[in-house]
Design an enzyme around this catalytic site. Structure first.
Site, mmCIF file in Angstrom:
data_model
loop_
_atom_site.group_PDB
_atom_site.id
_atom_site.type_symbol
_atom_site.label_atom_id
_atom_site.label_comp_id
_atom_site.label_asym_id
_atom_site.label_seq_id
_atom_site.Cartn_x
_atom_site.Cartn_y
_atom_site.Cartn_z
ATOM 1 N N ASP A 1 0.817 -1.158 0.091
ATOM 2 C CA ASP A 1 0.068 0.085 -0.103
ATOM 3 C C ASP A 1 0.765 1.312 0.195
ATOM 4 O OD1 ASP A 1 -2.418 -1.322 0.018
ATOM 5 O OD2 ASP A 1 -2.724 -1.142 1.975
ATOM 6 N N ASP B 1 -1.627 14.085 22.162
ATOM 7 C CA ASP B 1 -0.487 13.935 21.308
ATOM 8 C C ASP B 1 -0.766 14.306 20.002
ATOM 9 O OD1 ASP B 1 0.779 12.582 23.470
ATOM 10 O OD2 ASP B 1 0.593 10.679 22.768
ATOM 11 N N THR C 1 -9.097 1.885 7.669
ATOM 12 C CA THR C 1 -8.653 0.828 8.069
ATOM 13 C C THR C 1 -6.916 0.914 8.494
ATOM 14 O OG1 THR C 1 -7.962 0.258 5.664
ATOM 15 C CG2 THR C 1 -10.039 -0.519 6.604
ATOM 16 N N TYR D 1 -4.401 3.818 10.317
ATOM 17 C CA TYR D 1 -3.896 4.589 11.606
ATOM 18 C C TYR D 1 -5.525 4.751 12.331
ATOM 19 C CZ TYR D 1 -1.247 7.514 14.828
ATOM 20 O OH TYR D 1 -0.392 7.927 15.926
ATOM 21 N N ALA E 1 -4.509 9.950 21.905
ATOM 22 C CA ALA E 1 -4.190 10.052 23.261
ATOM 23 C C ALA E 1 -4.725 11.731 23.885
ATOM 24 C CB ALA E 1 -2.781 10.105 23.706
#
EC number: 2.7.1.23
Length: 265
Positions: free
Chosen positions: A45, A148, A159, A161, A183
């Site tokens: 990918d 973060d 699909t 990260y 986060a």
């Protein structure tokens, strides 16, 4: 048909690229790196993302085909041992063209406005400390974020990260963007929804920097660092990426094979 090939650079992918050129020449396909109609990606990918950004100025006139030389990818329809079949279909058959949405990211900086396009996702993180930003949706305050970072994904990128952050998997025929938190910190000053948000095509999101901070911005696999970001507007692009399908490979089958491993009976 004019075509170009971009490979991952490993031994197998380079050999497949050479074999593809030989087979294509025998079937009357013409290699044209400057103005291809079809771009063949050989690798994974990440290789297809590289191919997209290589030809980003002509994506309205190009369709992509993926050949995977490792694990099954979401962009790759073909295996290494199917090269001859693919070339034969390219020479003889009309493919079904499917078009999937892209993310448009507009940066407002001290130098003015600059626009980027992403196939999978745009990621924003603080370099030295946590990211501090106001999140507006359709020009109205939605939340104050500290954490973060933030990931803005397309359905193709849902699909990737996004999924690891607990975001939803979205079929790429749906024109939308998904915003996911990395986060987040919640207290009296900074409050976030805590779940991903899906925006339809006619909506937009503004990420407004609320302190002097160095930021790392990633567009698919391309990284830049800036300390002069005022705001970032994210929306569904008016442009789309096109894939040439010479045989069916439904999206939900890809999801099942990639994450669940079940085989059809």
């Amino acid at each position: 048909m004019n075509y170009d090939v971009i490979d991952r650079g490993d031994k197998l992918s380079k050999q497949l690229a050479a074999d593809f050129h030989t087979l294509a020449a025998a079937r009357g396909l013409k290699r044209n790196e400057e103005r291809p109609e079809t771009v063949i990606s050989i690798g994974g990918d990440g290789t297809l993302l590289q191919a997209f950004h290589t030809h980003i100025d002509r994506i309205d006139d190009i369709a992509f085909v993926g050949i995977h030389t490792g694990h099954l990818g979401f962009f790759a329809d073909w295996k290494a041992d199917e090269l001859e079949t693919l070339v034969g279909m390219m020479a003889e058959d009309e493919p079904k063209i499917v078009r999937y949405p892209l993310a448009e990211i507009v940066l407002d900086t001290s130098e003015g406005l600059s626009t980027y396009i992403a196939v999978n996702e745009f990621t924003l993180k603080g370099v030295d400390n946590t990211l501090v930003a106001e999140i507006d949706i359709n020009d109205e305050l939605f939340e104050m974020f500290r954490g973060d970072g933030i990931v803005v994904s397309t359905p193709c990128g849902s699909t990737a990260y996004n999924k690891s952050l607990g975001g939803a998997v979205i079929h790429p025929s749906i024109d939308c963007l998904q915003i996911a938190e990395i986060a987040s910190i919640n207290n009296r000053v900074y409050r976030t929804l805590g779940s991903s948000v899906v925006l339809p095509q006619h909506h937009h999101c503004d990420i407004i920097s609320r302190k002097d901070q160095r930021l790392q911005l990633t567009f698919d696999h391309l990284n830049i660092t800036r300390d002069d970001i005022r705001s970032i507007r994210c929306s569904v692009s008016s442009r789309k990426i096109s894939f040439a399908r010479y045989r069916p490979f439904p999206f939900w089958n890809r999801v099942r094979e990639a994450f669940l491993g079940y085989e059809l009976k």
